[in-house]
Design a protein around this motif. Structure first.
Motif, PDB file in Angstrom:
ATOM      1  N   GLU A   1      39.752  37.908  48.651  1.00 42.15           N
ATOM      2  CA  GLU A   1      38.972  38.454  48.135  1.00 42.15           C
ATOM      3  C   GLU A   1      39.804  39.478  47.430  1.00 42.15           C
ATOM      4  O   GLU A   1      39.217  40.427  46.451  1.00 42.15           O
ATOM      5  CB  GLU A   1      38.117  39.687  49.284  1.00 42.15           C
ATOM      6  N   ASP A   2      40.814  39.677  47.821  1.00 46.05           N
ATOM      7  CA  ASP A   2      41.899  41.146  46.735  1.00 46.05           C
ATOM      8  C   ASP A   2      42.326  40.240  46.020  1.00 46.05           C
ATOM      9  O   ASP A   2      43.078  41.422  44.400  1.00 46.05           O
ATOM     10  CB  ASP A   2      42.965  41.319  47.800  1.00 46.05           C
ATOM     11  N   LEU A   3      41.994  39.863  45.752  1.00 45.33           N
ATOM     12  CA  LEU A   3      42.942  38.596  44.340  1.00 45.33           C
ATOM     13  C   LEU A   3      42.551  39.195  43.379  1.00 45.33           C
ATOM     14  O   LEU A   3      42.566  38.946  42.498  1.00 45.33           O
ATOM     15  CB  LEU A   3      43.248  37.449  44.443  1.00 45.33           C
ATOM     16  N   PHE A   4      40.823  39.245  43.419  1.00 46.17           N
ATOM     17  CA  PHE A   4      39.906  40.026  41.885  1.00 46.17           C
ATOM     18  C   PHE A   4      39.657  41.715  42.901  1.00 46.17           C
ATOM     19  O   PHE A   4      38.393  41.819  42.454  1.00 46.17           O
ATOM     20  CB  PHE A   4      39.041  38.685  42.147  1.00 46.17           C
ATOM     21  N   ALA A   5      40.648  42.775  42.869  1.00 45.57           N
ATOM     22  CA  ALA A   5      40.027  44.055  43.832  1.00 45.57           C
ATOM     23  C   ALA A   5      39.967  44.301  42.361  1.00 45.57           C
ATOM     24  O   ALA A   5      39.463  45.328  42.027  1.00 45.57           O
ATOM     25  CB  ALA A   5      41.100  44.125  44.517  1.00 45.57           C
ATOM     26  N   TYR A   6      40.307  44.172  40.928  1.00 46.06           N
ATOM     27  CA  TYR A   6      39.810  44.297  39.417  1.00 46.06           C
ATOM     28  C   TYR A   6      39.072  44.201  39.827  1.00 46.06           C
ATOM     29  O   TYR A   6      38.183  45.333  38.771  1.00 46.06           O
ATOM     30  CB  TYR A   6      41.209  43.727  38.795  1.00 46.06           C
TER      31      TYR A   6
ATOM     32  N   VAL B   1      36.226  51.337  35.765  1.00 50.98           N
ATOM     33  CA  VAL B   1      37.010  51.093  34.771  1.00 50.98           C
ATOM     34  C   VAL B   1      36.966  49.954  34.186  1.00 50.98           C
ATOM     35  O   VAL B   1      36.437  49.773  32.983  1.00 50.98           O
ATOM     36  CB  VAL B   1      38.814  51.238  34.092  1.00 50.98           C
ATOM     37  N   TYR B   2      37.000  48.611  34.647  1.00 55.59           N
ATOM     38  CA  TYR B   2      36.802  47.068  34.502  1.00 55.59           C
ATOM     39  C   TYR B   2      36.081  46.892  33.990  1.00 55.59           C
ATOM     40  O   TYR B   2      36.129  45.911  32.834  1.00 55.59           O
ATOM     41  CB  TYR B   2      37.843  46.286  35.256  1.00 55.59           C
TER      42      TYR B   2
ATOM     43  N   ILE C   1      42.224  44.698  26.791  1.00 51.32           N
ATOM     44  CA  ILE C   1      41.531  46.160  27.319  1.00 51.32           C
ATOM     45  C   ILE C   1      41.579  45.636  28.839  1.00 51.32           C
ATOM     46  O   ILE C   1      42.381  46.168  30.478  1.00 51.32           O
ATOM     47  CB  ILE C   1      40.813  46.543  27.331  1.00 51.32           C
ATOM     48  N   THR C   2      40.738  44.172  28.894  1.00 50.02           N
ATOM     49  CA  THR C   2      40.685  44.325  30.936  1.00 50.02           C
ATOM     50  C   THR C   2      41.731  43.473  30.989  1.00 50.02           C
ATOM     51  O   THR C   2      41.649  42.991  32.023  1.00 50.02           O
ATOM     52  CB  THR C   2      39.195  43.361  30.423  1.00 50.02           C
ATOM     53  N   SER C   3      42.730  42.862  30.190  1.00 55.37           N
ATOM     54  CA  SER C   3      43.147  42.004  30.519  1.00 55.37           C
ATOM     55  C   SER C   3      44.373  42.317  31.354  1.00 55.37           C
ATOM     56  O   SER C   3      44.811  41.926  32.754  1.00 55.37           O
ATOM     57  CB  SER C   3      44.066  40.900  29.360  1.00 55.37           C
ATOM     58  N   ASN C   4      44.321  43.629  30.773  1.00 52.94           N
ATOM     59  CA  ASN C   4      45.765  43.736  30.727  1.00 52.94           C
ATOM     60  C   ASN C   4      45.432  44.943  32.271  1.00 52.94           C
ATOM     61  O   ASN C   4      46.389  45.036  33.642  1.00 52.94           O
ATOM     62  CB  ASN C   4      46.451  44.571  30.130  1.00 52.94           C
ATOM     63  N   ILE C   5      43.798  45.860  32.652  1.00 53.00           N
ATOM     64  CA  ILE C   5      43.871  46.594  33.911  1.00 53.00           C
ATOM     65  C   ILE C   5      44.017  45.166  35.016  1.00 53.00           C
ATOM     66  O   ILE C   5      44.831  45.284  35.934  1.00 53.00           O
ATOM     67  CB  ILE C   5      41.944  46.291  33.754  1.00 53.00           C
TER      68      ILE C   5
ATOM     69  N   LEU D   1      48.758  49.108  32.395  1.00 52.46           N
ATOM     70  CA  LEU D   1      48.214  50.264  32.841  1.00 52.46           C
ATOM     71  C   LEU D   1      48.491  50.914  31.206  1.00 52.46           C
ATOM     72  O   LEU D   1      47.333  51.109  29.836  1.00 52.46           O
ATOM     73  CB  LEU D   1      47.576  51.195  33.843  1.00 52.46           C
ATOM     74  N   GLU D   2      49.528  51.270  31.165  1.00 51.06           N
ATOM     75  CA  GLU D   2      49.531  51.560  29.253  1.00 51.06           C
ATOM     76  C   GLU D   2      49.437  50.527  28.390  1.00 51.06           C
ATOM     77  O   GLU D   2      48.501  50.583  27.578  1.00 51.06           O
ATOM     78  CB  GLU D   2      51.245  52.118  29.627  1.00 51.06           C
ATOM     79  N   PHE D   3      49.793  49.267  29.175  1.00 51.27           N
ATOM     80  CA  PHE D   3      49.766  48.271  27.203  1.00 51.27           C
ATOM     81  C   PHE D   3      47.486  48.049  27.489  1.00 51.27           C
ATOM     82  O   PHE D   3      47.238  48.484  26.359  1.00 51.27           O
ATOM     83  CB  PHE D   3      49.777  46.906  28.295  1.00 51.27           C
TER      84      PHE D   3
END
Length: 126
Positions: A3-8, A13-14, A50-54, A70-72
């Motif tokens: 489950e943590d693999l997709f924690a984003y 914000v995502y 934006i989403t890819s880098n998050i 996150l800066e990207f």
């Protein structure tokens, strides 16, 4: 699957950034056909970045690496806004649409700044 693999996906914000991507795609459908492979495509790629880098940030182990991606994402967010301004200047979107994007960008910007600060504060001080 872990489950943590997709924690984003749990990050607000995502989720907000995904909504922005969808809105950008809806807007760029209205662009003239000659812009389909120029400004529209560039705008779509910036928004998706934006989403890819998050997501990529959350997949990194070190706080330094998380902060880097996150800066990207933050840079891609500002790039998206810049391209929206050009789209407005060229008459491809109206004032209501640019205001809508700006509100979304500001909200995401604040959230990303908070997330960046969290990871930045966890880095060792020199």
């Amino acid at each position: 699957m872990n489950e943590d693999l997709f924690a984003y996906r749990k990050l607000i914000v995502y989720q907000k950034a995904r909504e922005l991507v969808k809105y950008i795609y809806q807007l760029t459908k209205l662009f003239p056909s000659e812009e389909r492979y120029a400004l529209a495509n560039q705008l779509q790629r910036a928004a998706v970045s934006i989403t890819s880098n998050i997501a990529e940030a959350m997949g990194r182990y070190s706080d330094k690496d998380k902060l880097h991606f996150l800066e990207f994402s933050y840079g891609s967010l500002l790039e998206t806004m810049s391209q929206i301004e050009v789209s407005f200047d060229l008459g491809y979107i109206n004032s209501n649409q640019i205001n809508e994007v700006e509100q979304r960008v500001m909200e995401i910007c604040k959230m990303l700044s908070g997330l960046r600060k969290t990871y930045s504060n966890r880095l060792p001080r020199k």
